[in-house]
Design an enzyme around this catalytic site. Structure first.
Site, PDB file in Angstrom:
ATOM      1  N   HIS A 156       0.683  -1.101  -0.349  1.00  0.00           N
ATOM      2  CA  HIS A 156      -0.264   0.240  -0.229  1.00  0.00           C
ATOM      3  C   HIS A 156       0.379   1.400  -0.064  1.00  0.00           C
ATOM      4  O   HIS A 156       2.097   1.415   0.337  1.00  0.00           O
ATOM      5  CB  HIS A 156      -0.971   0.201   1.388  1.00  0.00           C
ATOM      6  CG  HIS A 156      -0.619   0.122   2.779  1.00  0.00           C
ATOM      7  ND1 HIS A 156      -0.220  -1.292   2.978  1.00  0.00           N
ATOM      8  CD2 HIS A 156       0.533   0.902   3.272  1.00  0.00           C
ATOM      9  CE1 HIS A 156       0.744  -0.519   4.112  1.00  0.00           C
ATOM     10  NE2 HIS A 156       0.857   0.145   4.731  1.00  0.00           N
TER      11      HIS A 156
HETATM   12  P1  TYD Z   1      -1.212  -2.508   7.831  1.00  0.00           P
HETATM   13  O1  TYD Z   1      -0.905  -1.621   7.324  1.00  0.00           O
HETATM   14  O2  TYD Z   1      -2.244  -3.138   6.677  1.00  0.00           O
HETATM   15  O3  TYD Z   1      -0.251  -3.904   7.574  1.00  0.00           O
HETATM   16  P2  TYD Z   1       0.836  -4.027   7.038  1.00  0.00           P
HETATM   17  O4  TYD Z   1       0.900  -2.899   6.262  1.00  0.00           O
HETATM   18  O5  TYD Z   1       2.430  -4.337   7.900  1.00  0.00           O
HETATM   19  O6  TYD Z   1       1.210  -5.408   6.246  1.00  0.00           O
HETATM   20  O7  TYD Z   1      -2.276  -3.202   8.566  1.00  0.00           O
HETATM   21  C1  TYD Z   1      -2.408  -4.995   9.322  1.00  0.00           C
HETATM   22  C2  TYD Z   1      -4.061  -4.777  10.215  1.00  0.00           C
HETATM   23  O8  TYD Z   1      -4.110  -3.344  11.630  1.00  0.00           O
HETATM   24  C3  TYD Z   1      -5.604  -3.926   9.053  1.00  0.00           C
HETATM   25  O9  TYD Z   1      -6.783  -4.469   9.785  1.00  0.00           O
HETATM   26  C4  TYD Z   1      -5.488  -2.433  10.256  1.00  0.00           C
HETATM   27  C5  TYD Z   1      -4.593  -2.694  11.629  1.00  0.00           C
HETATM   28  N1  TYD Z   1      -3.310  -1.958  12.320  1.00  0.00           N
HETATM   29  C6  TYD Z   1      -4.445  -0.994  13.313  1.00  0.00           C
HETATM   30  O10 TYD Z   1      -5.167  -1.248  13.752  1.00  0.00           O
HETATM   31  N2  TYD Z   1      -3.459  -0.492  13.737  1.00  0.00           N
HETATM   32  C7  TYD Z   1      -2.425   0.540  13.198  1.00  0.00           C
HETATM   33  O11 TYD Z   1      -1.585   0.926  13.728  1.00  0.00           O
HETATM   34  C8  TYD Z   1      -1.996  -0.503  11.905  1.00  0.00           C
HETATM   35  C9  TYD Z   1      -0.311  -0.835  11.287  1.00  0.00           C
HETATM   36  C10 TYD Z   1      -2.488  -1.538  11.380  1.00  0.00           C
END
Ligand code: TYD
Length: 153
Positions: A59
């Site tokens: 993303h």
């Molecule tokens: P995501 O940012 O998509 O993870 P990555 O990019 O590291 O693969 O986040 C994964 C899940 O965690 C998503 O359901 C949102 C949640 N999340 C939070 O609740 N708080 C946060 O600060 C972050 C970064 C993610």
């Protein structure tokens, strides 16, 4: 990633080098606003227990700025700003990678036991995410039109 050439991503991605207080009892690195991190840190999170072969990220962010640090182990950060792509191998807790807004990131090749620390300029906001690559390219184009250069933040 998006099928464009590997080339420098100027201004959007900055490797950071931190100092360390080296001690026979163990090394210590302290990170301070302005001196080490160019934004006020509103959120800290970390990725750990990542199975070998798993990929994180996938993303970009509309406004968020971030610093990634390999606190333990190693991983590779694959980046795309819509004009070029770049890969950074992180394996040193004295090194960080500053990512500005509108940079597509994928974090891959985690070693066993790797810990990725993320320092973020904003609190968690799902609306700040761009998870679709075409939408990402559209927003980069729009940003370039508005600011005259893809490197403008
Ligand atoms: P995501 O940012 O998509 O993870 P990555 O990019 O590291 O693969 O986040 C994964 C899940 O965690 C998503 O359901 C949102 C949640 N999340 C939070 O609740 N708080 C946060 O600060 C972050 C970064 C993610």
């Amino acid at each position: 990633m998006l099928g464009i050439q590997e080339m420098a991503i100027t201004g959007k991605v900055t490797p950071l080098q931190f100092s360390a207080i080296v001690d026979p009892r163990g090394d210590l690195t302290a990170l301070e606003y302005e001196k080490d991190i160019p934004f006020l840190i509103k959120r800290v999170y970390y990725l750990y227990n990542v199975p070998v072969g798993a990929e994180r990220g996938g993303h970009a962010h509309k406004q968020l700025r971030q610093v990634l640090i390999a606190l333990s182990g190693s991983f590779t950060v694959k980046l795309n700003d819509g004009a070029g792509i770049q890969s950074h191998f992180l394996n040193n807790p004295r090194c960080g990678l500053l990512l500005e807004r509108l940079v597509w990131r994928e974090i891959v090749d985690f070693s066993h036991g790797a810990v990725c620390l993320c320092l973020a300029s904003e609190q968690y906001n799902p609306d700040d995410y761009i998870r679709d690559q075409q939408e990402f390219l559209r927003q980069v184009e729009e940003n370039t039109r508005d600011n005259g250069t893809p490197q403008s933040n």
